[in-house]
Scaffold this active site. Structure first.
Site, mmCIF file in Angstrom:
data_model
loop_
_atom_site.group_PDB
_atom_site.id
_atom_site.type_symbol
_atom_site.label_atom_id
_atom_site.label_comp_id
_atom_site.label_asym_id
_atom_site.label_seq_id
_atom_site.Cartn_x
_atom_site.Cartn_y
_atom_site.Cartn_z
ATOM 1 N NE ARG A 134 -4.207 -1.679 1.833
ATOM 2 C CZ ARG A 134 -4.068 -3.039 2.630
ATOM 3 N NH1 ARG A 134 -2.959 -2.957 3.564
ATOM 4 N NH2 ARG A 134 -4.929 -4.007 2.337
ATOM 5 C CE LYS A 156 -0.682 13.780 -14.893
ATOM 6 N NZ LYS A 156 -0.699 14.266 -16.140
ATOM 7 C CD GLU A 198 7.856 16.359 -23.459
ATOM 8 O OE1 GLU A 198 7.299 17.389 -22.991
ATOM 9 O OE2 GLU A 198 7.242 15.312 -23.947
ATOM 10 C CE LYS A 239 5.689 17.093 -14.344
ATOM 11 N NZ LYS A 239 5.726 15.917 -15.300
ATOM 12 C CD GLU A 249 -3.341 16.871 -16.297
ATOM 13 O OE1 GLU A 249 -2.448 16.289 -16.094
ATOM 14 O OE2 GLU A 249 -3.857 16.849 -17.447
ATOM 15 N NE ARG A 253 0.978 17.024 -13.260
ATOM 16 C CZ ARG A 253 1.604 16.167 -12.472
ATOM 17 N NH1 ARG A 253 1.227 16.253 -11.142
ATOM 18 N NH2 ARG A 253 2.261 15.328 -13.119
ATOM 19 C CG ASN A 257 -1.590 17.487 -21.196
ATOM 20 O OD1 ASN A 257 -0.601 16.711 -21.104
ATOM 21 N ND2 ASN A 257 -2.566 17.470 -20.375
ATOM 22 C CG HIS A 260 1.784 16.605 -24.916
ATOM 23 N ND1 HIS A 260 2.594 17.599 -25.041
ATOM 24 C CD2 HIS A 260 2.372 15.582 -24.462
ATOM 25 C CE1 HIS A 260 3.812 17.102 -24.323
ATOM 26 N NE2 HIS A 260 3.522 16.146 -24.023
ATOM 27 C CG HIS A 264 -0.947 12.277 -26.670
ATOM 28 N ND1 HIS A 264 -1.607 12.883 -25.627
ATOM 29 C CD2 HIS A 264 0.434 11.943 -26.271
ATOM 30 C CE1 HIS A 264 -0.552 12.901 -24.564
ATOM 31 N NE2 HIS A 264 0.626 12.426 -24.963
ATOM 32 C CG HIS A 278 6.004 11.472 -26.013
ATOM 33 N ND1 HIS A 278 4.711 11.561 -26.287
ATOM 34 C CD2 HIS A 278 6.457 12.457 -25.022
ATOM 35 C CE1 HIS A 278 4.435 12.710 -25.444
ATOM 36 N NE2 HIS A 278 5.388 13.333 -24.799
#
Ligand SMILES: NC(=O)c1ccc[n+]([C@@H]2O[C@H](COP(=O)([O-])OP(=O)(O)OC[C@H]3O[C@@H](n4cnc5c(N)ncnc54)[C@H](O)[C@@H]3O)[C@@H](O)[C@H]2O)c1
Ligand SMILES: [Zn+2]
Length: 380
Positions: A134, A156, A198, A239, A249, A253, A257, A260, A264, A278
């Protein structure tokens, strides 16, 4: 956000970037040759803790022995968990392997998981750490440029499923990020360039002076040394600041993106293959976002030209036509945009720009406008 700079032995400066998240706060420590200090720094943070090191085969061959030596030097008991390199490993099966190996090694809640690798290792090991017993604390030792400026910071974690990328995961902040900028010297140049997209992204989102600085210093950043560390630190400050204000987010946040939505769609249309990494997809996506914004009269056309010129100079693709192989159709791209997580009730959550440094969230872009734009771009 300010940071402190300390001098360690005779080597280059070490830059400390704090991530202000209250009791979940931590430091991003950036510098050349930091790997050799991993033992001391980790022992200071969690005295007496054992560690499970998760890494991939490529990184293990290049850098694992040095990390193990550094940890042994600080009397840290370690176990190694090595997975095959590449995005294909970011799945439930590897997650199970890693969690089982953590438990086999009797890593307790007071111990540590150390993720040494690119974003794949960081996301997987971070998720394993979030769920094993946990929740076990974890340390990120990012070894790609993308991981040093993006994936290792912000908590994340997750895996891909047959439904798509990163659809299962958890927010689990690391307790320390150690970014040794010299580890990037073994990175294939194409991976370095992809990560650089990035870095540029942070300038484009919120920091026009940083973008200008990159225009001046790009070659030095690629070469390594102080300019590289500074570029990574500035990226991490951005960041960290955004994550500090919007950890989960709910709003701001989403700015991260930028580029993106298009990116994507391009990655997805090329099957997340070697055809387009990417960061390469993001480079094209950011130019498209500028182009889209300038057509709507939001951003000066000159900025689109500057952004494209800089990314091109860095060796990145900047147009859909730069993607090798079979030509993509507008229909395919639009279908992929429609499946994006960023669509809420028929409207696209799109990150737009008022120019370099001026990104903002636009929650009401009708998908038809995006389709028309893409059709035009592809026809051109
Ligand atoms: N968690 C987040 O916030 C976040 C943000 C952005 C991206 N990501 C995730 O990150 C992943 C991509 O990360 P990535 O680009 O680092 O890919 P990656 O982890 O697959 O690394 C790219 C390649 O470089 C190799 N490599 C890593 N370090 C090396 C080194 N120092 N020398 C030589 N080779 C090295 C790896 O073995 C791999 O083959 C994606 O899964 C993406 O979803 C997560
Ligand atoms: Zn990205």
């Amino acid at each position: 956000m300010s940071g402190t700079t300390e001098k360690v032995s005779a080597r280059a400066a070490v830059i400390n970037v704090p991530v202000a998240l209250g009791e979940r706060g931590y430091d991003i420590v950036i510098g050349e040759g930091l790997l050799d200090e991993a033992g001391q720094r980790i022992a200071r943070l969690r005295p007496g803790a054992a560690a499970a090191i998760v890494t991939d085969e490529t990184v293990a061959a290049l850098h694992l022995p040095r990390l193990e030596r550094a940890l042994a030097g600080a009397d840290i008991r370690t176990t190694r968990i090595v997975i095959p390199a590449g995005e294909a490993s970011k799945n439930y099966r590897s997650l199970e392997t890693i969690v089982d190996a953590i438990l086999d090694a009797r890593i307790e809640r007071g111990d540590l998981v150390i993720a040494m690798g690119g974003g794949v290792v960081g996301d997987l090991a971070g998720f394993a750490a979030a769920i094993a017993r946990r929740g076990i604390d974890f340390v990120q030792i990012p070894t790609t440029l993308l991981a040093q400026v993006d994936s290792s910071v912000g908590g994340k974690t997750g895996v891909n499923t047959r439904h798509g990328k990163n659809l299962v995961g958890a927010f689990h902040q690391p307790v320390l990020v150690l970014a040794d900028t010299a580890l990037l010297n073994t990175l294939p140049p194409r991976e370095f360039r992809a990560g650089y997209a990035e870095v540029v992204k942070y300038g484009l989102i919120a920091d026009a002076p940083f973008f200008s600085w990159l225009e001046q210093k790009r070659a030095e950043v690629f070469a390594g040394g102080a300019a590289r560390a500074e570029a990574i630190a500035t990226s991490c400050r951005h960041k960290a600041a955004i994550v500090g204000r919007d950890e989960h987010e709910a709003g701001e946040r989403a700015l991260l993106n930028f580029g993106h939505t298009f990116g994507h769609a391009l990655e997805s249309a090329t099957g997340y293959s070697d055809r387009l990494l990417h960061g390469e997809a993001i480079a094209i996506g950011m130019v498209l976002a500028f182009d889209f914004a300038s057509r709507r009269g939001l951003s000066p056309i000159e900025h689109t030209r500057r952004v494209a010129a800089h990314l091109k100079e860095a060796g990145l693709p900047t147009a859909i036509a730069d993607i090798p192989g079979e030509r993509l159709t507008a229909e395919t791209l639009i279908a992929h945009i429609g499946q994006d997580k960023k669509v809420t009730r028929g409207k696209l959550n799109f990150i737009l720009t008022r120019g370099i440094g001026g990104a903002f969230v636009a929650a009401d872009i009708p998908p038809t406008q995006v389709s028309e734009f893409l059709e035009e771009k592809i026809a051109a």
